[in-house]
Design an enzyme around this catalytic site. Structure first.
Site, PDB file in Angstrom:
ATOM      1  N   GLY A  14      43.633  -5.280  39.383  1.00 15.84           N
ATOM      2  CA  GLY A  14      44.366  -4.432  40.307  1.00 15.84           C
ATOM      3  C   GLY A  14      45.127  -5.129  41.412  1.00 15.84           C
ATOM      4  CG  ASN A  16      50.948  -5.996  39.579  1.00 13.97           C
ATOM      5  OD1 ASN A  16      51.987  -6.317  40.150  1.00 13.97           O
ATOM      6  ND2 ASN A  16      50.469  -6.671  38.564  1.00 13.97           N
ATOM      7  CG  LEU A  86      45.028  -3.771  29.211  1.00 18.56           C
ATOM      8  CD1 LEU A  86      43.801  -4.633  28.998  1.00 18.56           C
ATOM      9  CD2 LEU A  86      46.305  -4.577  29.018  1.00 18.56           C
ATOM     10  CG  ASN A 103      54.446  -1.312  31.889  1.00 18.17           C
ATOM     11  OD1 ASN A 103      53.318  -1.391  32.361  1.00 18.17           O
ATOM     12  ND2 ASN A 103      54.880  -2.122  30.930  1.00 18.17           N
ATOM     13  CG  HIS A 105      55.912  -7.013  29.879  1.00 16.68           C
ATOM     14  ND1 HIS A 105      54.760  -6.796  29.143  1.00 16.68           N
ATOM     15  CD2 HIS A 105      56.541  -8.060  29.324  1.00 16.68           C
ATOM     16  CE1 HIS A 105      54.720  -7.694  28.165  1.00 16.68           C
ATOM     17  NE2 HIS A 105      55.778  -8.478  28.256  1.00 16.68           N
ATOM     18  CG  ASP A 146      55.890  -3.983  26.871  1.00 17.80           C
ATOM     19  OD1 ASP A 146      55.241  -4.827  26.234  1.00 17.80           O
ATOM     20  OD2 ASP A 146      55.395  -3.255  27.755  1.00 17.80           O
ATOM     21  CD  GLU A 175      52.996  -9.563  36.881  1.00 16.03           C
ATOM     22  OE1 GLU A 175      52.243  -8.582  36.927  1.00 16.03           O
ATOM     23  OE2 GLU A 175      52.737 -10.582  36.207  1.00 16.03           O
TER      24      GLU A 175
HETATM   25  C1  GRF Z   1      49.721  -8.296  35.261  1.00 18.88           C
HETATM   26  O1  GRF Z   1      49.985  -9.578  34.777  1.00 18.88           O
HETATM   27  C2  GRF Z   1      50.710  -7.329  34.675  1.00 18.88           C
HETATM   28  O2  GRF Z   1      51.971  -7.878  34.423  1.00 18.88           O
HETATM   29  C3  GRF Z   1      50.093  -6.984  33.381  1.00 18.88           C
HETATM   30  O3  GRF Z   1      48.701  -6.943  33.619  1.00 18.88           O
HETATM   31  C4  GRF Z   1      48.415  -7.750  34.741  1.00 18.88           C
HETATM   32  C5  GRF Z   1      47.763  -6.856  35.754  1.00 18.88           C
HETATM   33  O4  GRF Z   1      47.242  -7.616  36.755  1.00 18.88           O
HETATM   34  N1  GRF Z   1      50.595  -5.709  32.913  1.00 18.88           N
HETATM   35  P1  GRF Z   1      46.498  -6.850  37.950  1.00 18.88           P
HETATM   36  O5  GRF Z   1      45.377  -6.023  37.334  1.00 18.88           O
HETATM   37  O6  GRF Z   1      47.521  -5.978  38.619  1.00 18.88           O
HETATM   38  O7  GRF Z   1      46.012  -7.938  38.840  1.00 18.88           O
END
Ligand code: GRF
Length: 205
Positions: A14, A16, A86, A103, A105, A146, A175
């Site tokens: 988490g 992000n 996922l 999303n 990626h 994607d 990101e």
């Molecule tokens: C990130 O690398 C994102 O691009 C991918 O999954 C990872 C999530 O990381 N979809 P986090 O759980 O946000 O740390």
């Protein structure tokens, strides 16, 4: 301007999600995270939500089809953000939220994306191919994997001595910049999808 009601779907640590929480708390995003929903019961992202008094919901992966859409509708969610989620979303849910699912990626789509390309597998494929740049992409989700219209992208250099870990860390920094930026633009109503393209409208003064 009324705050956009957001749900963030997660499966892992988490980081992000955390950048979104922080940006909202700083007042940089005109939105409110109504719920964090995970398909992994032990996802640390759920702990992050609880620490910020955000509703944290676990839905077993095998029950997503029947439980996820009703949960989102019950909360009157207006934007879904996939932050390291996922599981594959049902076609019905994607249709119901067309143009309202974002999303992140960890590559420059259309490179190293699609079925089976997630997490470290993305960076391994980039290193094995020998690319000189990689990066991150924020895009709208369509019925493919994607494959939806791209909102923002930013590249990072790939060095000969890079490992999966060093490249992943460099991409993750990007990101953490792009996701709040894209969500912020959506919440300001500045993203206009035209076919495969996303037009970012000028800020109204
Ligand atoms: C990130 O690398 C994102 O691009 C991918 O999954 C990872 C999530 O990381 N979809 P986090 O759980 O946000 O740390």
């Amino acid at each position: 301007m009324r705050k956009v009601r957001i749900a963030v779907l997660v499966s892992g640590g988490g980081t992000n999600l955390q950048t979104l929480i922080d940006a909202i708390e700083k007042g940089d995003i005109n939105g409110r995270i109504e719920a964090v929903i995970s398909d992994h019961e032990g996802a640390y992202a759920l702990e992050r939500a609880k620490k910020h008094n955000i509703k944290a919901v676990y839905i077993n992966r095998n029950q997503l089809s029947e439980n996820l859409l009703p949960e989102l509708q019950k909360l009157n969610i207006e934007l879904i953000v996939l932050a390291g989620f996922l599981s594959i979303l049902d076609r019905e849910l994607v249709k119901a939220y067309e143009g309202r699912i974002i999303n992140i990626h960890p590559s420059l789509i259309p490179s190293f994306c699609g079925k089976g390309f997630y997490g470290e597998k993305v960076h391994k494929a980039a290193l094995d191919y020998g690319v000189k740049v990689s990066g991150a992409t924020v895009h709208f989700v369509d019925e493919g994997t994607d494959s939806g219209p791209i909102i923002l992208q930013e590249s990072v250099p790939v060095y000969i001595e890079d490992t999966i870990e060093t490249l992943a860390a460099r991409v993750l920094q990007v990101e953490h910049k792009l996701l709040p930026a894209a969500v912020g633009l959506f919440c300001e109503g500045r993203l206009c999808i035209v076919g495969r393209k996303v037009n970012i409208l000028k800020k109204e003064v």
